[in-house]
Motif scaffolding. Structure first.
Motif, PDB file in Angstrom:
ATOM      1  N   VAL A  38      23.109  30.830  21.543  1.00  0.00           N
ATOM      2  CA  VAL A  38      21.672  30.868  21.802  1.00  0.00           C
ATOM      3  C   VAL A  38      21.471  30.978  23.316  1.00  0.00           C
ATOM      4  N   LYS A  39      20.780  32.020  23.721  1.00  0.00           N
ATOM      5  CA  LYS A  39      20.500  32.226  25.148  1.00  0.00           C
ATOM      6  C   LYS A  39      19.253  31.452  25.572  1.00  0.00           C
ATOM      7  N   SER A  40      18.190  31.581  24.776  1.00  0.00           N
ATOM      8  CA  SER A  40      16.964  30.846  25.090  1.00  0.00           C
ATOM      9  C   SER A  40      16.182  30.564  23.825  1.00  0.00           C
ATOM     10  N   VAL A  41      15.377  29.523  23.906  1.00  0.00           N
ATOM     11  CA  VAL A  41      14.445  29.189  22.840  1.00  0.00           C
ATOM     12  C   VAL A  41      13.077  29.645  23.335  1.00  0.00           C
ATOM     13  N   VAL A  42      12.586  30.699  22.743  1.00  0.00           N
ATOM     14  CA  VAL A  42      11.321  31.293  23.184  1.00  0.00           C
ATOM     15  C   VAL A  42      10.144  30.433  22.740  1.00  0.00           C
ATOM     16  N   GLU A  43      10.207  29.941  21.508  1.00  0.00           N
ATOM     17  CA  GLU A  43       9.087  29.171  20.968  1.00  0.00           C
ATOM     18  C   GLU A  43       9.555  28.296  19.823  1.00  0.00           C
ATOM     19  N   VAL A  44       8.955  27.114  19.735  1.00  0.00           N
ATOM     20  CA  VAL A  44       9.131  26.228  18.582  1.00  0.00           C
ATOM     21  C   VAL A  44       7.742  25.851  18.096  1.00  0.00           C
ATOM     22  N   THR A  45       7.510  26.033  16.814  1.00  0.00           N
ATOM     23  CA  THR A  45       6.223  25.691  16.219  1.00  0.00           C
ATOM     24  C   THR A  45       6.473  24.753  15.049  1.00  0.00           C
ATOM     25  N   VAL A  46       5.723  23.665  15.017  1.00  0.00           N
ATOM     26  CA  VAL A  46       5.746  22.754  13.878  1.00  0.00           C
ATOM     27  C   VAL A  46       4.414  22.928  13.169  1.00  0.00           C
ATOM     28  N   ARG A  47       4.466  23.051  11.856  1.00  0.00           N
ATOM     29  CA  ARG A  47       3.248  23.280  11.082  1.00  0.00           C
ATOM     30  C   ARG A  47       3.168  22.290   9.931  1.00  0.00           C
ATOM     31  N   ASN A  48       1.944  21.956   9.576  1.00  0.00           N
ATOM     32  CA  ASN A  48       1.679  21.100   8.429  1.00  0.00           C
ATOM     33  C   ASN A  48       1.617  21.989   7.189  1.00  0.00           C
ATOM     34  N   ILE A  49       2.283  21.568   6.128  1.00  0.00           N
ATOM     35  CA  ILE A  49       2.303  22.338   4.886  1.00  0.00           C
ATOM     36  C   ILE A  49       1.630  21.515   3.794  1.00  0.00           C
ATOM     37  N   THR A  50       0.669  22.118   3.125  1.00  0.00           N
ATOM     38  CA  THR A  50       0.024  21.481   1.980  1.00  0.00           C
ATOM     39  C   THR A  50       0.036  22.477   0.830  1.00  0.00           C
ATOM     40  N   GLY A  51      -0.209  21.987  -0.342  1.00  0.00           N
ATOM     41  CA  GLY A  51      -0.254  22.883  -1.493  1.00  0.00           C
ATOM     42  C   GLY A  51       0.341  22.231  -2.715  1.00  0.00           C
ATOM     43  N   ALA A  52       0.514  23.026  -3.742  1.00  0.00           N
ATOM     44  CA  ALA A  52       0.922  22.514  -5.056  1.00  0.00           C
ATOM     45  C   ALA A  52       2.228  21.721  -5.015  1.00  0.00           C
ATOM     46  N   VAL A  83       0.846  -1.194   0.000  1.00  0.00           N
ATOM     47  CA  VAL A  83       0.000   0.000   0.000  1.00  0.00           C
ATOM     48  C   VAL A  83       0.881   1.243   0.000  1.00  0.00           C
ATOM     49  N   ASP A  84       0.463   2.273  -0.737  1.00  0.00           N
ATOM     50  CA  ASP A  84       1.197   3.541  -0.708  1.00  0.00           C
ATOM     51  C   ASP A  84       1.083   4.162   0.675  1.00  0.00           C
ATOM     52  N   GLY A  85       2.214   4.609   1.191  1.00  0.00           N
ATOM     53  CA  GLY A  85       2.222   5.349   2.444  1.00  0.00           C
ATOM     54  C   GLY A  85       1.803   6.794   2.194  1.00  0.00           C
ATOM     55  N   THR A  86       1.660   7.515   3.283  1.00  0.00           N
ATOM     56  CA  THR A  86       1.242   8.907   3.216  1.00  0.00           C
ATOM     57  C   THR A  86       2.382   9.805   3.644  1.00  0.00           C
ATOM     58  N   VAL A  87       2.650  10.836   2.861  1.00  0.00           N
ATOM     59  CA  VAL A  87       3.663  11.830   3.201  1.00  0.00           C
ATOM     60  C   VAL A  87       2.962  13.001   3.885  1.00  0.00           C
ATOM     61  N   LEU A  88       3.459  13.371   5.055  1.00  0.00           N
ATOM     62  CA  LEU A  88       2.948  14.528   5.786  1.00  0.00           C
ATOM     63  C   LEU A  88       4.048  15.580   5.807  1.00  0.00           C
ATOM     64  N   SER A 143       2.621  17.585  -0.336  1.00  0.00           N
ATOM     65  CA  SER A 143       1.558  16.593  -0.208  1.00  0.00           C
ATOM     66  C   SER A 143       0.245  17.326   0.021  1.00  0.00           C
ATOM     67  N   GLY A 144      -0.825  16.809  -0.503  1.00  0.00           N
ATOM     68  CA  GLY A 144      -2.126  17.428  -0.311  1.00  0.00           C
ATOM     69  C   GLY A 144      -2.813  16.984   0.971  1.00  0.00           C
ATOM     70  N   VAL A 145      -2.098  16.242   1.817  1.00  0.00           N
ATOM     71  CA  VAL A 145      -2.711  15.673   3.012  1.00  0.00           C
ATOM     72  C   VAL A 145      -2.615  16.654   4.175  1.00  0.00           C
ATOM     73  N   ALA A 146      -3.770  17.055   4.678  1.00  0.00           N
ATOM     74  CA  ALA A 146      -3.819  17.931   5.848  1.00  0.00           C
ATOM     75  C   ALA A 146      -3.693  17.074   7.106  1.00  0.00           C
ATOM     76  N   PHE A 147      -2.972  17.586   8.085  1.00  0.00           N
ATOM     77  CA  PHE A 147      -2.713  16.861   9.329  1.00  0.00           C
ATOM     78  C   PHE A 147      -2.921  17.822  10.481  1.00  0.00           C
ATOM     79  N   ASP A 148      -3.778  17.458  11.410  1.00  0.00           N
ATOM     80  CA  ASP A 148      -4.083  18.302  12.563  1.00  0.00           C
ATOM     81  C   ASP A 148      -3.039  18.067  13.658  1.00  0.00           C
ATOM     82  N   ILE A 149      -2.082  18.955  13.733  1.00  0.00           N
ATOM     83  CA  ILE A 149      -0.991  18.805  14.695  1.00  0.00           C
ATOM     84  C   ILE A 149      -1.518  18.862  16.124  1.00  0.00           C
ATOM     85  N   GLY A 150      -2.415  19.796  16.409  1.00  0.00           N
ATOM     86  CA  GLY A 150      -2.952  19.932  17.759  1.00  0.00           C
ATOM     87  C   GLY A 150      -3.619  18.665  18.257  1.00  0.00           C
ATOM     88  N   GLN A 151      -4.417  18.047  17.416  1.00  0.00           N
ATOM     89  CA  GLN A 151      -5.119  16.823  17.811  1.00  0.00           C
ATOM     90  C   GLN A 151      -4.193  15.627  17.905  1.00  0.00           C
TER      91      GLN A 151
END
Length: 159
Positions: free
Chosen positions: A105-119, A43-48, A122-130
């Motif tokens: 680097v003194k401190s890491v204030v924030e790190v955000t990971v985001r799902n990217i879709t588009g042309a 089966v084809d896997g899914t790229v996120l 991969s067209g697969v949307a992934f809900d990171i929060g959930q």
């Protein structure tokens, strides 16, 4: 019956589905070593596709541009596709530690990971929060996380 999830690399080392010939060769190989009652479905896997953004502060006396560049390089090394396979979770503290361990680097204030879709992604949307549990972004069984364009999809800011 077992599902065998597959993905391969294209000429640019980006994840892609296997072609028919590769799947056929894999099926032939598996046929020779399977038990009579085993049924394996290829089966084809899914790229996120994911991106990483971070905000840091720097120590006094360090060149901010160099520190930021080194932090981006550290993040690229961690998020390189060679470190991911099916069901490999993204551990947010590993990203924070990789960035924080960069000299200057003194401190890491924030790190955000985001799902990217588009042309170009991969067209697969992934809900990171959930799909985040106890500081880990949990990868589904049939999927692989990929930072497709390391130079574009990882960004950092100094405040």
């Amino acid at each position: 019956a077992l599902n065998l999830y597959t993905l391969g690399y294209d000429q640019n080392r980006l994840l892609t589905n296997l072609n028919v010939a590769a799947k056929s060769n894999l099926a032939t190989y598996l046929e020779s070593s399977r038990i009579a009652n085993d049924i394996v479905e290829i089966v084809d896997g899914t790229v996120l596709n994911m991106g990483v953004d971070f905000i840091i502060t720097t120590e006094a006396g360090f060149n901010r541009t160099i520190v930021l560049g080194n932090a981006i390089v550290a993040t690229k090394k961690l998020m390189h596709i060679k470190n991911f396979t099916f069901q490999t979770n993204i551990i947010l503290s590993e990203i924070q530690n990789a960035v924080h361990d960069v000299e200057g680097v003194k401190s890491v204030v924030e790190v955000t990971v985001r799902n990217i879709t588009g042309a170009a992604y991969s067209g697969v949307a992934f809900d990171i929060g959930q799909n985040t549990r106890k500081g880990e972004i949990v990868c589904p069984d049939d999927s692989v996380f990929e930072v497709k364009y390391l130079d574009l999809d990882i960004t950092g800011v100094i405040v």
